[in-house]
Design an enzyme around this catalytic site. Sequence first.
Site, PDB file in Angstrom:
ATOM      1  N   GLY A 229     -15.995   2.754   3.497  1.00  0.00           N
ATOM      2  CA  GLY A 229     -14.657   3.357   3.454  1.00  0.00           C
ATOM      3  C   GLY A 229     -13.848   2.992   2.220  1.00  0.00           C
ATOM      4  O   GLY A 229     -12.649   3.249   2.164  1.00  0.00           O
ATOM      5  N   GLN A 230     -14.510   2.408   1.214  1.00  0.00           N
ATOM      6  CA  GLN A 230     -13.764   2.036  -0.002  1.00  0.00           C
ATOM      7  C   GLN A 230     -13.455   3.279  -0.825  1.00  0.00           C
ATOM      8  O   GLN A 230     -14.340   4.116  -1.073  1.00  0.00           O
ATOM      9  CB  GLN A 230     -14.591   1.045  -0.837  1.00  0.00           C
ATOM     10  CG  GLN A 230     -13.819   0.494  -2.039  1.00  0.00           C
ATOM     11  CD  GLN A 230     -14.582  -0.590  -2.789  1.00  0.00           C
ATOM     12  OE1 GLN A 230     -15.734  -0.910  -2.458  1.00  0.00           O
ATOM     13  NE2 GLN A 230     -13.946  -1.148  -3.801  1.00  0.00           N
TER      14      GLN A 230
ATOM     15  N   ASP B  43       0.846  -1.186   0.000  1.00  0.00           N
ATOM     16  CA  ASP B  43       0.000   0.000   0.000  1.00  0.00           C
ATOM     17  C   ASP B  43       0.886   1.242   0.000  1.00  0.00           C
ATOM     18  O   ASP B  43       1.887   1.312   0.715  1.00  0.00           O
ATOM     19  CB  ASP B  43      -0.914  -0.017   1.238  1.00  0.00           C
ATOM     20  CG  ASP B  43      -2.053   0.977   1.122  1.00  0.00           C
ATOM     21  OD1 ASP B  43      -3.212   0.533   1.032  1.00  0.00           O
ATOM     22  OD2 ASP B  43      -1.789   2.200   1.125  1.00  0.00           O
ATOM     23  N   ILE B  44       0.511   2.238  -0.778  1.00  0.00           N
ATOM     24  CA  ILE B  44       1.297   3.466  -0.910  1.00  0.00           C
ATOM     25  C   ILE B  44       1.297   4.283   0.398  1.00  0.00           C
ATOM     26  O   ILE B  44       2.227   5.062   0.633  1.00  0.00           O
ATOM     27  CB  ILE B  44       0.759   4.298  -2.104  1.00  0.00           C
ATOM     28  CG1 ILE B  44       1.835   5.198  -2.682  1.00  0.00           C
ATOM     29  CG2 ILE B  44      -0.484   5.077  -1.757  1.00  0.00           C
ATOM     30  CD1 ILE B  44       1.489   5.762  -4.048  1.00  0.00           C
TER      31      ILE B  44
ATOM     32  N   ASN C 134     -12.873  -3.175   2.576  1.00  0.00           N
ATOM     33  CA  ASN C 134     -13.804  -2.052   2.646  1.00  0.00           C
ATOM     34  C   ASN C 134     -14.732  -2.151   1.441  1.00  0.00           C
ATOM     35  O   ASN C 134     -14.265  -2.301   0.308  1.00  0.00           O
ATOM     36  CB  ASN C 134     -13.044  -0.726   2.619  1.00  0.00           C
ATOM     37  CG  ASN C 134     -12.157  -0.554   3.837  1.00  0.00           C
ATOM     38  OD1 ASN C 134     -12.509  -0.986   4.935  1.00  0.00           O
ATOM     39  ND2 ASN C 134     -11.005   0.061   3.658  1.00  0.00           N
TER      40      ASN C 134
ATOM     41  N   HIS D 101     -10.256  -5.326  -3.332  1.00  0.00           N
ATOM     42  CA  HIS D 101      -8.930  -5.646  -2.782  1.00  0.00           C
ATOM     43  C   HIS D 101      -9.050  -6.058  -1.335  1.00  0.00           C
ATOM     44  O   HIS D 101      -9.919  -5.587  -0.599  1.00  0.00           O
ATOM     45  CB  HIS D 101      -7.972  -4.456  -2.925  1.00  0.00           C
ATOM     46  CG  HIS D 101      -8.523  -3.158  -2.413  1.00  0.00           C
ATOM     47  ND1 HIS D 101      -9.406  -2.390  -3.154  1.00  0.00           N
ATOM     48  CD2 HIS D 101      -8.326  -2.498  -1.255  1.00  0.00           C
ATOM     49  CE1 HIS D 101      -9.725  -1.313  -2.449  1.00  0.00           C
ATOM     50  NE2 HIS D 101      -9.096  -1.359  -1.288  1.00  0.00           N
ATOM     51  N   LEU D 102      -8.138  -6.941  -0.960  1.00  0.00           N
ATOM     52  CA  LEU D 102      -8.049  -7.425   0.414  1.00  0.00           C
ATOM     53  C   LEU D 102      -6.831  -6.733   1.044  1.00  0.00           C
ATOM     54  O   LEU D 102      -5.718  -6.855   0.528  1.00  0.00           O
ATOM     55  CB  LEU D 102      -7.852  -8.936   0.371  1.00  0.00           C
ATOM     56  CG  LEU D 102      -7.827  -9.741   1.662  1.00  0.00           C
ATOM     57  CD1 LEU D 102      -9.136  -9.598   2.422  1.00  0.00           C
ATOM     58  CD2 LEU D 102      -7.583 -11.224   1.342  1.00  0.00           C
ATOM     59  N   HIS D 103      -7.064  -5.976   2.129  1.00  0.00           N
ATOM     60  CA  HIS D 103      -5.942  -5.399   2.867  1.00  0.00           C
ATOM     61  C   HIS D 103      -5.360  -6.490   3.761  1.00  0.00           C
ATOM     62  O   HIS D 103      -6.103  -7.174   4.479  1.00  0.00           O
ATOM     63  CB  HIS D 103      -6.418  -4.262   3.788  1.00  0.00           C
ATOM     64  CG  HIS D 103      -6.927  -3.052   3.085  1.00  0.00           C
ATOM     65  ND1 HIS D 103      -6.177  -1.911   2.900  1.00  0.00           N
ATOM     66  CD2 HIS D 103      -8.142  -2.783   2.533  1.00  0.00           C
ATOM     67  CE1 HIS D 103      -6.889  -0.995   2.265  1.00  0.00           C
ATOM     68  NE2 HIS D 103      -8.095  -1.494   2.036  1.00  0.00           N
TER      69      HIS D 103
END
Length: 111
Positions: free
Chosen positions: A93-94, A31-32, A87, A100-102
């Site tokens: 909160g997306q 993640d950035i 999310n 995507h899976l965090h």
Amino acid sequence: MKDECIFCQIVNKKLPADIVFESDNLLAFRDIAPKAQHHILLIPKLHIESLQHASIKEQAILAELMLCSKEVMAGIGVTNGYRTVINTGKGGGQEVFHLHLHLLAGNLPTY
Ligand code: 5GP
Ligand code: ZN
């Protein structure tokens, strides 16, 4: 592939990313703006907007996403557990509308 989707652009190597895992159907990259010591985004290469947009046709890819998470984290040296977050929708909160899976590990808040 959706041209204006940043995660599709990462899949197609049109945008750079710190990729940590790749298979036929999945891609994982850092993640950035990490929210933990290790913060990986694991995505299907197929453009699915969100969990609200996924259908039964996508069940195999969703299972693969879940089941590959341990390999992805083991690949970066995380073997003692991690948190998974999805999310879904603006209310969830997306912000990037490519499912995507965090995967989070290290210095996690408890709740
Ligand atoms: P969401 O809020 O949609 O669940 O999460 C989107 C995540 O994507 C955020 O944690 C954000 O930091 C990350 N992100 C947004 N743009 C980029 C990008 O261009 N590259 C990478 N590696 N991560 C991004
Ligand atoms: Zn996409």
